[in-house]
Design an enzyme around this catalytic site. Structure first.
Site, PDB file in Angstrom:
ATOM      1  N   ARG A  53       0.975  -1.251  -0.094  1.00  0.00           N
ATOM      2  CA  ARG A  53      -0.112  -0.028   0.129  1.00  0.00           C
ATOM      3  C   ARG A  53       0.752   1.223   0.172  1.00  0.00           C
ATOM      4  O   ARG A  53       2.042   1.158   0.070  1.00  0.00           O
ATOM      5  CB  ARG A  53      -1.018  -0.048   1.140  1.00  0.00           C
ATOM      6  CG  ARG A  53      -0.531  -0.643   2.480  1.00  0.00           C
ATOM      7  CD  ARG A  53       0.352   0.150   2.940  1.00  0.00           C
ATOM      8  NE  ARG A  53       0.210   1.423   3.379  1.00  0.00           N
ATOM      9  CZ  ARG A  53       1.224   2.155   3.686  1.00  0.00           C
ATOM     10  NH1 ARG A  53       2.374   1.827   3.850  1.00  0.00           N
ATOM     11  NH2 ARG A  53       0.826   3.443   3.893  1.00  0.00           N
ATOM     12  N   GLY A  54       0.158   2.402  -0.032  1.00  0.00           N
ATOM     13  CA  GLY A  54       1.094   3.652  -0.119  1.00  0.00           C
ATOM     14  C   GLY A  54       1.200   3.989  -1.707  1.00  0.00           C
ATOM     15  O   GLY A  54       1.129   3.202  -2.498  1.00  0.00           O
ATOM     16  N   ALA A  55       0.757   5.116  -2.064  1.00  0.00           N
ATOM     17  CA  ALA A  55       0.553   5.618  -3.304  1.00  0.00           C
ATOM     18  C   ALA A  55       2.039   5.253  -4.379  1.00  0.00           C
ATOM     19  O   ALA A  55       1.695   4.365  -5.393  1.00  0.00           O
ATOM     20  CB  ALA A  55       0.319   7.018  -3.542  1.00  0.00           C
ATOM     21  N   ARG A  90      -7.528  -0.335  -6.630  1.00  0.00           N
ATOM     22  CA  ARG A  90      -7.771   0.979  -5.619  1.00  0.00           C
ATOM     23  C   ARG A  90      -7.948   2.217  -6.380  1.00  0.00           C
ATOM     24  O   ARG A  90      -7.038   2.521  -7.155  1.00  0.00           O
ATOM     25  CB  ARG A  90      -6.595   1.298  -4.511  1.00  0.00           C
ATOM     26  CG  ARG A  90      -6.328  -0.225  -3.692  1.00  0.00           C
ATOM     27  CD  ARG A  90      -5.513   0.130  -2.646  1.00  0.00           C
ATOM     28  NE  ARG A  90      -6.200   0.864  -1.485  1.00  0.00           N
ATOM     29  CZ  ARG A  90      -5.321   1.604  -0.617  1.00  0.00           C
ATOM     30  NH1 ARG A  90      -4.049   1.183  -0.230  1.00  0.00           N
ATOM     31  NH2 ARG A  90      -5.897   2.288   0.183  1.00  0.00           N
ATOM     32  N   GLN A 203      -1.901   2.860  10.281  1.00  0.00           N
ATOM     33  CA  GLN A 203      -0.667   2.614   9.482  1.00  0.00           C
ATOM     34  C   GLN A 203       0.283   3.160  10.149  1.00  0.00           C
ATOM     35  O   GLN A 203       1.400   3.060   9.942  1.00  0.00           O
ATOM     36  CB  GLN A 203      -0.821   3.166   7.737  1.00  0.00           C
ATOM     37  CG  GLN A 203      -1.629   2.362   7.051  1.00  0.00           C
ATOM     38  CD  GLN A 203      -3.325   2.920   6.996  1.00  0.00           C
ATOM     39  OE1 GLN A 203      -3.680   3.424   7.887  1.00  0.00           O
ATOM     40  NE2 GLN A 203      -3.883   2.775   5.746  1.00  0.00           N
ATOM     41  N   ASP A 244      -1.951  11.006  -1.891  1.00  0.00           N
ATOM     42  CA  ASP A 244      -2.232   9.800  -2.886  1.00  0.00           C
ATOM     43  C   ASP A 244      -2.571  10.606  -4.308  1.00  0.00           C
ATOM     44  O   ASP A 244      -2.683   9.878  -5.265  1.00  0.00           O
ATOM     45  CB  ASP A 244      -3.439   9.072  -2.511  1.00  0.00           C
ATOM     46  CG  ASP A 244      -2.918   8.317  -1.199  1.00  0.00           C
ATOM     47  OD1 ASP A 244      -2.679   8.991  -0.120  1.00  0.00           O
ATOM     48  OD2 ASP A 244      -2.565   7.192  -1.524  1.00  0.00           O
ATOM     49  N   ASN A 254      -5.199  12.806   0.577  1.00  0.00           N
ATOM     50  CA  ASN A 254      -4.216  11.993   1.492  1.00  0.00           C
ATOM     51  C   ASN A 254      -5.214  11.216   2.313  1.00  0.00           C
ATOM     52  O   ASN A 254      -6.599  11.306   2.298  1.00  0.00           O
ATOM     53  CB  ASN A 254      -3.195  12.537   2.106  1.00  0.00           C
ATOM     54  CG  ASN A 254      -2.188  11.874   2.784  1.00  0.00           C
ATOM     55  OD1 ASN A 254      -1.592  10.937   2.109  1.00  0.00           O
ATOM     56  ND2 ASN A 254      -1.801  11.941   3.879  1.00  0.00           N
ATOM     57  N   LYS A 255      -4.481  10.131   3.091  1.00  0.00           N
ATOM     58  CA  LYS A 255      -5.394   9.495   4.057  1.00  0.00           C
ATOM     59  C   LYS A 255      -6.202  10.434   4.847  1.00  0.00           C
ATOM     60  O   LYS A 255      -5.986  11.291   5.358  1.00  0.00           O
ATOM     61  CB  LYS A 255      -4.222   8.886   5.116  1.00  0.00           C
ATOM     62  CG  LYS A 255      -4.888   7.901   6.242  1.00  0.00           C
ATOM     63  CD  LYS A 255      -5.651   6.747   5.393  1.00  0.00           C
ATOM     64  CE  LYS A 255      -5.201   5.852   4.480  1.00  0.00           C
ATOM     65  NZ  LYS A 255      -6.161   5.077   3.513  1.00  0.00           N
TER      66      LYS A 255
HETATM   67  O1  MRU Z   1      -4.451   3.323   2.228  1.00  0.00           O
HETATM   68  P1  MRU Z   1      -3.036   3.565   2.186  1.00  0.00           P
HETATM   69  O2  MRU Z   1      -2.302   2.928   3.222  1.00  0.00           O
HETATM   70  O3  MRU Z   1      -2.508   3.200   0.916  1.00  0.00           O
HETATM   71  O4  MRU Z   1      -2.625   5.154   2.288  1.00  0.00           O
HETATM   72  C1  MRU Z   1      -1.345   5.650   2.324  1.00  0.00           C
HETATM   73  C2  MRU Z   1      -1.395   7.213   2.363  1.00  0.00           C
HETATM   74  O5  MRU Z   1      -2.435   7.667   2.452  1.00  0.00           O
HETATM   75  C3  MRU Z   1      -0.008   7.745   2.217  1.00  0.00           C
HETATM   76  O6  MRU Z   1      -0.088   8.884   3.321  1.00  0.00           O
HETATM   77  C4  MRU Z   1       0.018   8.405   0.895  1.00  0.00           C
HETATM   78  O7  MRU Z   1       0.023   7.170   0.261  1.00  0.00           O
HETATM   79  C5  MRU Z   1       1.254   9.108   0.743  1.00  0.00           C
HETATM   80  S1  MRU Z   1       2.428   8.626  -0.465  1.00  0.00           S
HETATM   81  C6  MRU Z   1       3.819   7.777   0.395  1.00  0.00           C
END
Ligand code: MRU
Length: 382
Positions: A53-55, A90, A203, A244, A254-255
């Site tokens: 996960r993470g963009a 996603r 996270q 993201d 973002n999250k």
């Molecule tokens: O749902 P996730 O864990 O994939 O979300 C991750 C985030 O929101 C991060 O802050 C985002 O991807 C930042 S880029 C490293």
């Protein structure tokens, strides 16, 4: 970055150069387990289940997922079907679409027998470029940490607040928001990170805390609701978060919970910085709230939590009274006006069209074309 002292990325090729190895992030922080992806289905499952996960990492995993698909069937139909399936895993992080477009551009004119090898080469390039971009974000962003240090008096350490996990686990290496933290740590700048636990999937508590601990970066995990109080009492020098999807005018998706931190930061005069590589910018969008698809995840992530009990067993437990409904929007949008600056691999800029197009001048004509207008009228509108 390092795990138990050894250099490690979040995604790499196995010994034969074909299977893809990942860190299963659903097992952290209680176990460090790697997993092998051998097929497109494995890659789809890894992204959907958030083993990765993470963009930026979602994008690179999709690129390797395409390699796995083409290894089995390199036809046009298989390529199209794999791209469609990966894109549907996603919806919010634009890096997924960006990576698939980069892969398609490399493969479009290639004869079928050459496609798989070309795909592996391009995916490896995307992975290396992501790592380099994140390192560059760290080099640019460390100046903001140094400025915060110079600007405050009395306290020894710079106190950074971060949300979710935008560290190396969210990218191929280094991370986005945490890259400046790692560069500062490397340079001996004394700092301390407040880590939002980041409900509902935590996270921050499970991933950011783990990676900071592995690197010896001083940190404290806080309940999401504590950030406003800490900012009001002067405990936070700057906020650093990831993204993201960032629109051409600088709105930041973002999250979930990021927006509330930006509001608290604005009210308390705390700088709110967003770190992102170019692969997280959606040049075709302007109004983040109206235009970015927000992922709605399973309500069970809100109604239940995972943790390790006193016997060392990792278990899921219920939090809510049986029968109470729960909702789980996974991202929010922070308007550009609340963002002090964006930190990219090309430097630091205003969260605005002028700021972004100033750093990426080659994009202005493409963004205009994507919106069905010429670049001049696009900038005249702002
Ligand atoms: O749902 P996730 O864990 O994939 O979300 C991750 C985030 O929101 C991060 O802050 C985002 O991807 C930042 S880029 C490293």
């Amino acid at each position: 970055m390092r795990v138990r002292g050894a250099a490690c990325r979040t995604i790499w090729l196995g010994a034969g150069g074909l299977d893809v190895e990942i860190i299963d992030q659903t097992r952290l922080p209680h176990a460090f387990v790697t997993r092998t992806l051998r097929s497109l289905d494995d890659a789809l499952d890894a992204i959907r289940s958030m083993r990765v996960r993470g963009a930026p990492l979602i994008g690179v995993t999709a690129a390797y997922g395409l390699c796995l698909a083409l290894r089995a069937d390199a036809s046009d139909a298989a390529l199209d079907a794999a791209c469609r399936a990966l894109l549907a895993t996603r919806p919010t992080a634009v890096n997924l679409r960006w990576a698939l477009e980069a892969m398609r551009a490399a493969l479009r004119d290639a004869p079928q027998p050459a496609r798989a090898a070309l795909a592996y080469a391009r995916a490896a390039q995307l992975a290396d470029e992501d790592a380099a971009a994140c390192r560059a974000i760290g080099e640019h962003g460390v100046a903001l940490i140094e400025a915060a240090r110079a600007g405050r008096s009395g306290r020894e350490r710079v106190h950074v607040l971060t949300h979710c996990n935008a560290g190396w686990l969210a990218a191929v290496d280094w991370g986005t928001a945490l890259a400046p933290v790692y560069v500062a740590h490397e340079r001996g700048i004394p700092l301390h990170v407040y880590v939002d636990e980041t409900r509902p999937r935590n996270q921050g508590a499970s991933l950011t805390a783990w990676e900071l601990l592995e690197h010896g970066v001083p940190h404290t995990v806080i309940a999401d609701n504590a950030g406003g109080h800490l900012m009001r009492t002067g405990a936070v020098d700057l906020c650093l978060v990831g993204s993201d999807r960032t629109t051409a005018r600088g709105d930041v998706c973002n999250k979930i919970g990021t927006y509330l931190k930006a509001l608290a930061a604005r009210d308390n005069g705390v700088p709110f910085y967003v770190a992102l590589p170019h692969s997280s910018i959606d040049w075709a969008l302007e109004d983040g709230l109206a235009e970015i698809p927000i992922e709605a995840r399973d309500a069970r992530e809100v109604s239940h939590v995972w943790g390790r009990d006193a016997e060392g067993q990792v278990r899921e437990v219920a939090l809510l009274p049986e029968g109470s409904p729960a909702a789980n929007p996974a991202f929010d949008v922070t308007p550009a006006r609340l963002v002090t600056a964006l930190v990219t691999e090309r430097g630091v800029c205003d969260a605005s069209r002028e700021g972004l197009f100033g750093l990426y001048p080659e994009r202005s004509s493409q963004a205009g074309r994507a919106r069905g207008e010429d670049a001049a009228s696009a900038s005249a509108r702002t």
